[in-house]
Design a protein around this motif. Structure first.
Motif, short mmCIF file in Angstrom:
data_model
loop_
_atom_site.label_atom_id
_atom_site.label_comp_id
_atom_site.label_asym_id
_atom_site.label_seq_id
_atom_site.Cartn_x
_atom_site.Cartn_y
_atom_site.Cartn_z
N UNK A 70 0.88 -1.17 0.00
CA UNK A 70 0.00 0.00 0.00
C UNK A 70 0.91 1.22 0.00
N UNK A 71 0.74 2.05 -1.03
CA UNK A 71 1.59 3.21 -1.21
C UNK A 71 0.72 4.46 -1.22
N UNK A 72 1.18 5.50 -0.52
CA UNK A 72 0.48 6.79 -0.52
C UNK A 72 1.07 7.62 -1.65
N UNK A 73 0.26 7.84 -2.69
CA UNK A 73 0.73 8.58 -3.86
C UNK A 73 0.01 9.92 -3.92
N UNK A 74 0.78 10.95 -4.22
CA UNK A 74 0.20 12.28 -4.33
C UNK A 74 -0.27 12.50 -5.76
N UNK A 75 -1.62 12.57 -5.92
CA UNK A 75 -2.15 12.85 -7.25
C UNK A 75 -3.33 13.79 -7.14
N UNK A 76 -3.45 14.64 -8.12
CA UNK A 76 -4.51 15.65 -8.15
C UNK A 76 -4.54 16.47 -6.87
N UNK A 77 -3.37 16.75 -6.32
CA UNK A 77 -3.26 17.62 -5.16
C UNK A 77 -3.61 16.97 -3.83
N UNK A 78 -3.81 15.65 -3.82
CA UNK A 78 -4.04 15.00 -2.52
C UNK A 78 -3.43 13.61 -2.47
N UNK A 79 -3.20 13.15 -1.23
CA UNK A 79 -2.59 11.84 -1.02
C UNK A 79 -3.64 10.75 -1.22
N UNK A 80 -3.30 9.75 -2.01
CA UNK A 80 -4.24 8.66 -2.29
C UNK A 80 -3.55 7.32 -2.02
#
Length: 176
Positions: free
Chosen positions: A154-164
């Motif tokens: 499980x990776x926290x990726x920053x996309x569209x201005x928020x962490x997902x």
């Protein structure tokens, strides 16, 4: 059935009547318990995968059999265990040649996602990683958790201005 009994537990594929897979699994588990043969049987699996269906704008998750008509059994084959599996209601036979059940090869097990060998990864929780393939290629994220059994991270990726949080395969990531 060959005379010498193999003492090593291997994965075997059992063919069943379609729709009987779960019944075969539960009947077999009962028989094994009743006959106290737990030391010969390790796992009985009806491989399932989640299937996401979108109907009328609603997202629905179904479990679908990966190999309809088949049950995977990790067991030690002896005259008795072979007989018990063969004579479980709904079982049409072992996959193999004639009366000899043929175990799955390590490669076949790996390809089905039942790999027994633990995979070592060079990243840890809180490490920065880069996605090296798939739809999120080149995204950078931080490892939140590592599930070694399922080979998922499980990776926290920053996309569209928020962490997902995103679930990825071990092989899709590289330490930054």
């Amino acid at each position: 059935m060959s005379q010498e009994e193999n003492t090593e537990a291997r994965w075997y594929v059992v063919h069943t009547y379609s729709g009987y897979e779960n019944k075969v699994k539960t009947d077999l588990e009962k028989t094994i318990k009743n006959r106290e043969l737990e030391e010969y049987f390790f796992e009985i699996i009806v491989p399932m995968e989640e299937q996401i269906e979108i109907k009328d704008g609603k997202r629905k998750t179904n479990l679908k059999k990966v190999f309809p008509g088949y049950v995977l059994i990790k067991m030690i084959v002896t005259e008795e265990t072979w007989y018990i599996v063969r004579n479980t209601r709904g079982v049409t036979g072992f996959v193999g040649s004639g009366s000899d059940p043929i175990p799955l090869t390590d490669e076949e097990i790996r390809n089905m996602g039942f790999d027994e060998t633990p995979i070592e990864v060079d990243y840890d929780v809180n490490d920065s990683v880069k996605v090296i393939n798939g739809p999120l290629i080149d995204f950078i994220g931080v490892v939140q958790e590592i599930n070694k059994e399922k080979h998922k991270v499980k990776v926290l990726i920053s996309m569209f201005g928020r962490e997902t949080p995103v679930d990825l395969e071990f092989s899709q990531l590289q330490k930054v």
